[in-house]
Design a protein around this motif. Sequence first.
Motif, PDB file in Angstrom:
ATOM      1  N   ARG A  30       0.674  -0.965  -0.016  1.00  0.00           N
ATOM      2  CA  ARG A  30       0.036  -0.021  -0.034  1.00  0.00           C
ATOM      3  C   ARG A  30       0.898   1.266  -0.072  1.00  0.00           C
ATOM      4  NH1 ARG A  30      -5.311  -1.811   3.824  1.00  0.00           N
ATOM      5  NH2 ARG A  30      -6.004  -3.148   2.103  1.00  0.00           N
ATOM      6  N   MET A  31       2.103   1.217   0.576  1.00  0.00           N
ATOM      7  CA  MET A  31       2.886   2.298   0.657  1.00  0.00           C
ATOM      8  C   MET A  31       3.448   2.535  -0.560  1.00  0.00           C
ATOM      9  SD  MET A  31       4.548   2.560   4.496  1.00  0.00           S
ATOM     10  CE  MET A  31       5.363   1.034   4.397  1.00  0.00           C
ATOM     11  N   GLU A  32       3.891   1.385  -1.302  1.00  0.00           N
ATOM     12  CA  GLU A  32       4.389   1.438  -2.534  1.00  0.00           C
ATOM     13  C   GLU A  32       3.468   2.076  -3.511  1.00  0.00           C
ATOM     14  OE1 GLU A  32       6.163  -2.333  -3.136  1.00  0.00           O
ATOM     15  OE2 GLU A  32       8.011  -1.599  -2.720  1.00  0.00           O
ATOM     16  N   ALA A  33       2.012   1.764  -3.386  1.00  0.00           N
ATOM     17  CA  ALA A  33       1.207   2.099  -4.472  1.00  0.00           C
ATOM     18  C   ALA A  33       0.929   3.523  -4.213  1.00  0.00           C
ATOM     19  CB  ALA A  33      -0.171   1.384  -4.359  1.00  0.00           C
ATOM     20  N   ALA A  34       1.250   4.152  -3.062  1.00  0.00           N
ATOM     21  CA  ALA A  34       0.989   5.367  -2.704  1.00  0.00           C
ATOM     22  C   ALA A  34       2.350   6.291  -3.138  1.00  0.00           C
ATOM     23  CB  ALA A  34       0.761   5.635  -1.085  1.00  0.00           C
TER      24      ALA A  34
END
Lengths: 485, 521
Positions: free
Chosen positions: B124-128
Amino acid sequence: MDYEVVIGLETHIQLNTQTKIFCACKADSWNDAPNTNICPVCTGMPGVLPVLNRTVVEKGVLLAVAMNADTPPVSYFDRKNYFYPDLPKGFQISQFDCSLAKGGWLDLPMPATDKDPAYVRRVRIHKLHIEEDAGKTKNESVGGYSRRLIDFNRCGVPLVEMVTEPDLRSADEAAQYLTRLRQLLRWIGVSEADMEKAHLRCDANVSIRPVGADYLNTKTEIKNVNSIEAVRAAITKEVERQKAEYAAGRKIESWTLEWDEDSQSLKKMRSKETEADYRYFREPDLLPVYLSDAWKAEILAGFPELPLARRARFISAYGLPEYDADILTGERSLSDYFEQAIAAYGGDPKRASNWLLNDVMRLLNESGLTAGELKLTPAYLAKIIKLVDDGIINTNTGKSLLEKVNRSGQSPDEIVETEGLAKVSDDSALRAVAESIVAENPKEVESYKSGKVGLMGWFVGQLMRQMGGKADAPKARAIFEELLQ
Amino acid sequence: MKLHELTALEITQKIKARQVSAEEVLDAHLRRIEAVDGLPGRLDGDSSAEPSKVHAFITLTAERARAQARAVDEKLAAGQDLGPLAGVPVTVKDIFCVEDTPSTAASKILANFNAPYTATAVERMEAAGAVILGKVNLDEFTYGSSNESSAFQPAPRNPWDTSRVPGGSSGGSAASVAAYEAPLSLGTDTAGSIRQPAAFCGVVGMKPTYGRVSRYGLIAFGSSLDCPGPLSRTVADSALMLQTIAGADPRDATAVTVPVPDYVAELEKGVRGLKIGLSPEYFQITYLDAVTGKLETQPVPDVMKNAVLDAAQRLAAMGAEIVENVPMPHTRYGIPAYFVISRVEAASNLHRFDGVKYGYRAQAGITDLRSMYRRTRAEAFGPQPKLRILMGMYVSAAQYSEQYYNRALRVRSLLRRDFDEAFAKVDLLLTPTTPTSAFPIGGLYGDSVLMQYADQLTVPGNHAGVPGISIPAGLDADGLPIGIQFLGPDFSEDIILRASRAYEVATESESWRQAKPALAE
């Protein structure tokens, strides 16, 4: 001394869901190469979590209800901890003290034999829960070293473990239990229940005791019995062995035995000294399973009449013999077919049963289809029987019509119409053919007249052949009798 | 202002305003790591090497980070929308799986394990738009409060005083954030493992409500206790990160579907009208004397107590109502119950490390399957996993589980009831985070019982599943950071963050706010 046989069966039933119990891999890996149907979840990678496939619960509830068990409103998953290479997490997610179902029983109809009349054996269910399957281990020897090959494809395949109380009293009863269980599993659509494919696995716990005793003697456990016949044979062998041991003044030890199909014999796998401690505790990665009334009602919507109940009703309501009722309820689609056919037919159910058992069953066996898949619908079958009953076609025409309808899917009426299959009972048409036969066969006429009345069959046969089998045979006979006077 | 001293929020704002590129931000942090981190932890490394360095990292994934930073810059150039963490460098505790990256749990048994998938929180952090710098050190399998038990040495040191521990188990996370190697780190908290190192290292660390953040990809310790959560230097940054990682996950049945509020938007709403409770049980430590077996009680040091009282006064001045003497009678049972529950779960969770599928496998002296299991586990687990396996196996054995495990579960319900009753009266509890500031390296290691008392004020929140935060609240006489803790009811992260932000505002002009760890570059 006379002994009584005491048997309990532990079955593992592979549920026929699309996907595995805790991940999205497909559930069935039959014929797949090893380790091709796996993912991080079912191979127990670090950090993965299980997510419950709700269909597994639904199929488990169907089976529980079919086995007359209670389904508590909440059940839990537990971890069963042990080390084995084909158990990738080092624990199996199973259910322990609060499982999906409580109690339950199955009434087995035991047929009459030369010695005994028919009777019913009630088998109580000791436990019924859902769990994940482990992988498969293959041992092989390479260059003098043994090694294990592990196939994880089967890891996470949904199972129901169902264990009976020690209520079975013979190898035949054990075989009957498995037969009825397999029938039930297919009937309610929860498992393919194919023992050869290990969809249905069975371990048998066997002991014997003097007739009249109410205690349980030491039992042995028979593993790896992969067919109903093998269960029957293995138990029979083990009972003989135990009797011989007692007769020789020896004790039965708590062994685990393996059935060897090739040699039809039992081999000792290990002695069971102590019970393993699996250190069960609640699986913290899964929520409790809340089976609400609404969900249960949804699962049970359209719950079918079960095979043994239907069998009893076929006997009482339709007056069928046990034999017919047994076969007609052997499989759900066939029994539904029968009921639809007799509803459309309206005549004697036994007559419809005869057609089904003789002719429709042959179509099923040849095609490998289920009754519901035939192009010969129950209504068409009923129509064909009526055509025969009403004398429109004869029995032989009826039977060939059955196959024509099933090949084409056309209605029997259409085929009778277009192929002109209706029986010829028009006097003048029959008389014309009969006269020409009499005229063309003076020798046979002579013989008949001189007393060889057996030739009547030959005359009728000639007429039938010329008229393509459609002639009304009794009428033709009457005409010949008149012409040959 | 140096780029590596920016907060995550400032970084996203400057990147969006095109004042700086993501790659420049990354380079600044890589230079900082190069300057202060020293040798990464490695198997059989020298624990005393480079004693003035931080040693937060096990695996620096600079190339992966550069690809992610460039992707952010390209997106911006193409006029595409950037995610809420665009260009923010993040470190990840090496207990999370990241695809194609060593995921070691700081244990020899997983030293050669490259994960085939990525944990949900990281994904999720990578996607953000986050830029993942790499994996930071921890106690082996998170089992500890100092990081000294890591199989990868040298272990992280406290940036404020490198002769001291950073705390644990998220020690590498806290140290990397405190040392300005990254503005954010993803940690985990099973008994205080985010909050205690945050307190020791003078940063913000939040343990969310159990189930608020997916555990998928987190190598499990105590499955019913583990919570992933953020560490950062400011409250707003933790809010920003939690916003990104929280929420339901189809791969974690225990991740809840409760909607995630906008934590950042709520931040400045202040504490007016909030009832904030103080509990006498949180101003003392109760423990069994190891020699006499007697139950002993010690007050927490005055500096800890005074930090809490000072915070209460400041919050009262901002409109909060302080409620004193909130009873939390079962607090002292938190650690014994934790010892039992976490170890039963840990022993079971460690079963999968058997040398069969991945990770370490013993080579010598293998005669059969059993000896392979035994040697593998004997050679590759450190003392902490072994102790926990022994205890976990013992207390869950059929003949003892009623006496220990089931009893601990009942104690856990009582702890939960303490919180339920407290939160019927107050919105939040305000407590010290730890009974001490960072202890010297080597000081307590080996005496795992005593070390666990570092968790006495944090572990009840894990039992109850409620959220908590540790925020910096000054320095003690040795110049070491101390932390204060807010605890709130389930899903009150927004309120906890608001109160924490209010305290941050109230102490803005304090001199300790300007203090930074003095690390030689």
